[in-house]
Structures are given as C-alpha cells and as structure tokens.
Motif scaffolding. Structure first.
Motif, short mmCIF file in Angstrom:
data_model
loop_
_atom_site.label_atom_id
_atom_site.label_comp_id
_atom_site.label_asym_id
_atom_site.label_seq_id
_atom_site.Cartn_x
_atom_site.Cartn_y
_atom_site.Cartn_z
N ARG A 1 -5.71 -12.48 -4.56
CA ARG A 1 -4.70 -12.24 -5.00
C ARG A 1 -4.49 -10.95 -5.12
O ARG A 1 -3.43 -10.18 -4.95
CB ARG A 1 -4.69 -12.28 -7.29
CG ARG A 1 -4.20 -13.54 -6.99
CD ARG A 1 -3.00 -13.72 -8.76
NE ARG A 1 -3.85 -15.32 -9.19
CZ ARG A 1 -4.99 -15.03 -9.78
NH1 ARG A 1 -5.06 -14.19 -10.46
NH2 ARG A 1 -6.40 -15.99 -10.30
N THR A 2 -5.47 -10.12 -5.51
CA THR A 2 -5.63 -8.62 -4.92
C THR A 2 -5.30 -8.51 -3.43
O THR A 2 -4.94 -7.21 -2.50
CB THR A 2 -7.17 -7.68 -5.39
OG1 THR A 2 -7.72 -8.44 -6.89
CG2 THR A 2 -7.14 -6.31 -4.98
N MET A 3 -6.28 -9.20 -2.30
CA MET A 3 -5.89 -9.22 -0.90
C MET A 3 -4.55 -9.69 -0.28
O MET A 3 -3.56 -8.51 0.21
CB MET A 3 -6.58 -9.34 0.08
CG MET A 3 -8.14 -9.19 -0.89
SD MET A 3 -9.12 -10.31 0.02
CE MET A 3 -9.01 -10.35 1.64
N VAL A 4 -4.16 -10.48 -1.24
CA VAL A 4 -2.36 -11.08 -0.78
C VAL A 4 -1.30 -10.72 -1.47
O VAL A 4 -0.70 -10.54 -0.41
CB VAL A 4 -2.84 -12.74 -1.07
CG1 VAL A 4 -1.44 -13.51 -0.79
CG2 VAL A 4 -3.66 -14.43 -1.14
N ASP A 5 -1.51 -10.32 -2.36
CA ASP A 5 -0.46 -9.00 -3.24
C ASP A 5 0.61 -8.26 -2.41
O ASP A 5 1.65 -8.38 -2.19
CB ASP A 5 -0.51 -9.67 -5.04
CG ASP A 5 -0.68 -10.43 -6.12
OD1 ASP A 5 -0.27 -11.62 -5.01
OD2 ASP A 5 -0.81 -10.30 -6.62
N PRO A 6 -0.64 -7.09 -2.17
CA PRO A 6 -0.12 -6.65 -1.82
C PRO A 6 0.81 -6.71 -0.41
O PRO A 6 1.69 -5.76 0.88
CB PRO A 6 -1.17 -5.23 -1.42
CG PRO A 6 -2.18 -5.98 -2.16
CD PRO A 6 -1.81 -7.25 -2.54
N THR A 7 0.15 -7.43 0.62
CA THR A 7 0.41 -8.61 1.89
C THR A 7 2.30 -8.75 2.14
O THR A 7 3.33 -8.17 3.05
CB THR A 7 -0.04 -8.75 2.62
OG1 THR A 7 0.09 -10.30 1.69
CG2 THR A 7 -1.76 -8.84 2.69
N GLU A 8 2.72 -9.21 0.20
CA GLU A 8 3.93 -9.63 0.49
C GLU A 8 5.28 -8.19 0.32
O GLU A 8 5.97 -8.29 1.61
CB GLU A 8 4.17 -10.10 -0.44
CG GLU A 8 3.54 -11.40 -0.39
CD GLU A 8 3.51 -12.65 -2.18
OE1 GLU A 8 3.77 -11.62 -3.45
OE2 GLU A 8 3.19 -13.66 -2.22
N VAL A 9 4.78 -7.42 -0.64
CA VAL A 9 5.05 -6.25 0.19
C VAL A 9 5.44 -5.13 0.79
O VAL A 9 6.38 -4.55 1.65
CB VAL A 9 4.75 -4.63 -1.47
CG1 VAL A 9 5.48 -3.80 -1.68
CG2 VAL A 9 4.67 -6.17 -2.64
N GLU A 10 4.02 -5.18 1.43
CA GLU A 10 4.13 -3.97 2.44
C GLU A 10 3.77 -5.25 4.29
O GLU A 10 3.03 -4.48 4.90
CB GLU A 10 2.44 -3.40 2.35
CG GLU A 10 2.88 -2.78 1.57
CD GLU A 10 0.95 -2.03 0.92
OE1 GLU A 10 0.47 -3.03 1.72
OE2 GLU A 10 1.04 -1.64 -0.10
N HIS A 11 4.78 -5.65 4.51
CA HIS A 11 4.81 -6.61 5.95
C HIS A 11 5.02 -5.93 6.86
O HIS A 11 4.90 -6.44 7.69
CB HIS A 11 5.13 -7.85 5.31
CG HIS A 11 6.91 -7.79 5.34
ND1 HIS A 11 7.58 -6.98 4.22
CD2 HIS A 11 8.04 -7.47 6.05
CE1 HIS A 11 8.42 -6.96 3.89
NE2 HIS A 11 9.00 -6.94 5.82
#
Length: 110
Positions: free
Chosen positions: A75-85
């Motif tokens: 989750r720590t790796m995936v969650d920011p990818t949704e915001v910072e795509h």
C-alpha cells in the motif's frame, strides 16, 4: 517488528529427543529399568502434541503478522502512484541518461 519466541517449543523437542536417545542406549546395553515416577508414553505423547500445537499457533501468528506488514509495504508503494501519476524523472541505461520515465509505472514494476 518483534517475532513471537520459538525458544520454548524447541527446548521441549530437544529434551524429548535427548530422552529417546538415552532410553535407546540403555535398552541396547541392557541397563534400562522402569522407575515408579517415569512418565508413560501417553503422557509424553500429550506433551508432544502440546508442543506441536504451540509451534503451529506461533507459525500462524507470525505468518499473519508478516502478511500484514507485506500489505502495508504494498500500500505504501501503490497509494502514491494514484496521486502522482504524472511525475517524470530521468531514466538511465548503462549509467547514461535515457528518456524520461513516469514514476508510477516504474515503482509498480518493483
């Protein structure tokens, strides 16, 4: 992260193996004698089952805890990818600059 202790079940297993070896040795030498306070096989078997049960419970608890930590890492790796795509950073190949990369797909490939 502290794992539950496995020391006690291992001590029980080691003691049981040591006792079995001693009985085998005495039996082979003809010096084996039953004493009134020796425990019977049934009692030893019950203790063995308790040790095995403790070991299984420890494994279940430890695997569950590790699984939770793994999900936290994902989750720590995936969650920011949704915001910072749209974040770009320089790509490198053989220590030379290459085309810019999007951060999201790059981090999700790890």
């Amino acid at each position: 992260m502290e794992l539950p202790s496995l020391q006690l079940p291992l001590v029980h297993i080691a003691l049981k193996e040591q006792a079995a070896y001693q009985v085998t040795e005495e039996w082979a030498l003809g010096t084996f004698k039953l004493k009134p306070n020796d425990e019977d096989l049934h009692t030893a078997n019950e203790r063995h089952l308790k040790v095995v049960t403790d070991l299984r419970l420890w494994m279940r608890q430890t695997c569950s805890m590790l699984s939770g930590h793994l999900w936290d890492l994902i989750r720590t790796m995936v969650d920011p990818t949704e915001v910072e795509h749209d974040v770009l950073f320089p790509g490198y190949t053989h220590q030379r600059r290459a085309q810019p990369l999007h951060w999201s797909p790059w981090i999700l490939r790890l």
